[in-house]
Structures are given as C-alpha cells and as structure tokens.
Design an enzyme around this catalytic site. Sequence first.
Site, PDB file in Angstrom:
ATOM      1  N   ARG A 238       3.455  -6.413  -7.129  1.00  9.04           N
ATOM      2  CA  ARG A 238       3.020  -5.691  -5.929  1.00  9.04           C
ATOM      3  C   ARG A 238       2.997  -6.668  -4.757  1.00  9.04           C
ATOM      4  O   ARG A 238       2.599  -7.833  -4.897  1.00  9.04           O
ATOM      5  CB  ARG A 238       1.629  -5.083  -6.122  1.00  9.04           C
ATOM      6  CG  ARG A 238       1.564  -4.014  -7.201  1.00  9.04           C
ATOM      7  CD  ARG A 238       2.567  -2.900  -7.006  1.00  9.04           C
ATOM      8  NE  ARG A 238       2.333  -2.124  -5.823  1.00  9.04           N
ATOM      9  CZ  ARG A 238       1.706  -0.942  -5.815  1.00  9.04           C
ATOM     10  NH1 ARG A 238       1.251  -0.437  -6.938  1.00  9.04           N
ATOM     11  NH2 ARG A 238       1.546  -0.280  -4.694  1.00  9.04           N
ATOM     12  N   GLU A 267       4.335  -2.350   1.954  1.00 11.10           N
ATOM     13  CA  GLU A 267       4.391  -1.167   1.089  1.00 11.10           C
ATOM     14  C   GLU A 267       3.020  -0.686   0.639  1.00 11.10           C
ATOM     15  O   GLU A 267       2.923   0.373   0.020  1.00 11.10           O
ATOM     16  CB  GLU A 267       5.227  -1.481  -0.153  1.00 11.10           C
ATOM     17  CG  GLU A 267       6.676  -1.810   0.133  1.00 11.10           C
ATOM     18  CD  GLU A 267       7.444  -2.079  -1.144  1.00 11.10           C
ATOM     19  OE1 GLU A 267       8.135  -1.153  -1.618  1.00 11.10           O
ATOM     20  OE2 GLU A 267       7.359  -3.205  -1.672  1.00 11.10           O
ATOM     21  N   HIS A 293      12.858  -3.401  -3.385  1.00 16.94           N
ATOM     22  CA  HIS A 293      12.090  -2.696  -4.409  1.00 16.94           C
ATOM     23  C   HIS A 293      13.035  -2.017  -5.412  1.00 16.94           C
ATOM     24  O   HIS A 293      13.003  -0.797  -5.608  1.00 16.94           O
ATOM     25  CB  HIS A 293      11.143  -1.673  -3.790  1.00 16.94           C
ATOM     26  CG  HIS A 293       9.934  -1.421  -4.649  1.00 16.94           C
ATOM     27  ND1 HIS A 293       8.651  -1.457  -4.166  1.00 16.94           N
ATOM     28  CD2 HIS A 293       9.814  -1.150  -5.970  1.00 16.94           C
ATOM     29  CE1 HIS A 293       7.797  -1.203  -5.144  1.00 16.94           C
ATOM     30  NE2 HIS A 293       8.488  -1.021  -6.250  1.00 16.94           N
TER      31      HIS A 293
END
Length: 335
Positions: A238, A267, A293
């Site tokens: 992440r 994000e 991503h």
Amino acid sequence: MNKPRVLITHWVHDSVVGKLSPHCELILNPEMEPFDRETLLAHAREADAMMVFMPDSVDAEFLEAAPNLKIISAALKGYDNFDVKACTEHDVIFTIVPDRLTVPTAELTIGLMLATGRRMAEGDAAIRRGDFQGWRARFYGTGLAGSTVGIIGMGQVGRAIAKRLQAFDCRILYSDPQVMQVEQDSPWDASAVTLERLLAESDFVVPMVPMNATTLHLIDRSALAAMKPGAILVNACRGSVVDENAVADALESGHLGGYGADVFELEEWHRGDRPAHINPRLLSHPRTFFTPHLGSAVDRVRREIALEAADNILQALRGEVPKGAINDVRRRLPT
C-alpha cells in the site's frame, strides 16, 4: 417481478456481465475511468448491490444516499478505503476476494526488485536516447543472487515472494509479529529477525503489510536511515506504508540505492491529507522504477476476481451469506 439492480463501478469482462445479467438489471461503466462522484451516487441510489474496485470509496455519507443497497462486493483484497463499520450499521453486507491476488502480486514484486536493482529504466532510457553504441562499463546495479532480502510481513503474499526468491539464491530475512512454524520456514529458508536487524542487513527491503494506523509511514525517515547504505526499497503493498517525501530525500542523499513501487500515497482515498500527486522528485530520479498498480493486473486473474465478486452478489441476493463476507449482516438479506 423486477430484477434487482446491480451497479458495477468499473469495466469488467463480458463473462462477468454474462454471469449477472440473467438475474439482475446491470448498471455498467463501459469506460476505463471511474464515474465522477455525482454520477456514481445517482446510480447507487437505485442499486440493490454494487461491485466496487480499488479507486472507489464508501463511507456513511455514501450509504445514506444509497438506501436500497444490500451488498457491496469488492473485487479486491485490501479494503481500507471502505468503511466496513458504517456498512454494518447500515445493514449492508461487505465482501472481498481474499485469495486470488497473492501470486500476481508476488510476481510483480520480484519484477520490481529486478528492474530497480538492475537499473533497467535507466538502461532503457539510454537506448531510446540513442546513447547505446555497444557494451560500456555503465549501469552496474544490484542483482538478486547472493543478496539479502528483507520481507516485512510474512502473510500470504510475503510467503509467496519468499518461495519464488529461492530460485534466485537469496538470503531471506523476515519480520512479523507472528513467527512462522518450522515447517513453514523450511520451504523458504527464511529467518525471523527484528525489524531493526532486517533494515540493517538487507540489500532489498520489501514491506508487505496491510494499511492501518500502525503501518502508516512504517518506512519513514528513521527506518530509511536504519537501512544499509545503497539498499533498495520496493513497495507493492500500500502506498502510505512508505513516506514518499522521506524516500525522495534518501534517494537524493545517496543513502537509498533505489526505489521501486506499484502503489502510491495518492491512492489512499480514506486519508484526508493524502497527496494529490506522486512526488515529482521521485518521478525524475534515475534510480526509481514505477508501475501503475499492476499487482493483480493479469487478465485471467482479474476476470476470476470479478467473477468471484459476482458470485458474492448473487449469493446475497438469494438470501445467503456470501462466501466473501467480512461483516455479519443478516437483516437485509432477502427471504
């Protein structure tokens, strides 16, 4: 009898549409870009179910505006952009797809390690500029063979990375609150160490942890300073696990040997202070390598993920508790 309405917020394969369409009236997004919030809410107000993806975010305000929702089916594993507690309070089932992203993410992580360590982006750029006239003593980097790789978080993806790294003759360290059993350690020849030792000894540092309050900026200035000089950081878990400003500083000082990433702080929709853009110093630095991503962006896998999310929707609409449910909501199930 009217069919239930199902909103699918992003493009999906035809097979997913084919699975749902006999049973539901579908509201589809045929574009690759997300709906704007006003359009999304307008569709959600009439929906009985919704399939969501990484760019989406659901909170209590959203749920108030969509009173007919019975299930939100996420075509993903990590769900910190979604307020599951608010879903429960609004009697909305929330489901995920937990098991299909592991191998694709592990593969991409190793690709980032290779590309960043071996300075592939710099070499590619040199060729495209016309600078390549044959071999020169340039772009020497860090290979995986003989390197020490430190994996922070030995969950499903961490173990999948360790398993695949065996073919590269790496020494593998890991740091995790839960030490693996001996029979789990053996296939990957991974040694449990403290985070401090992992940072100090690793040539590659790979965080693979969920996003929560304790992992926000886990790799901050102090963690970067504790890494061995010239080590390479790779982030495919992440974005906000890493402090991108601190990484830019460490790259510019020369302490950090490279940064590869598939995920970015921008994000994290749930963060009110999330940056609007990737730090331009990262984008311009020659020792960085980025992918947009792509962790689960294997066509077959993405189709399977969306099909499983569709199964969760159909189960809920039949009055069953879906396989992927992570909250306990039964009052809104059809009877």
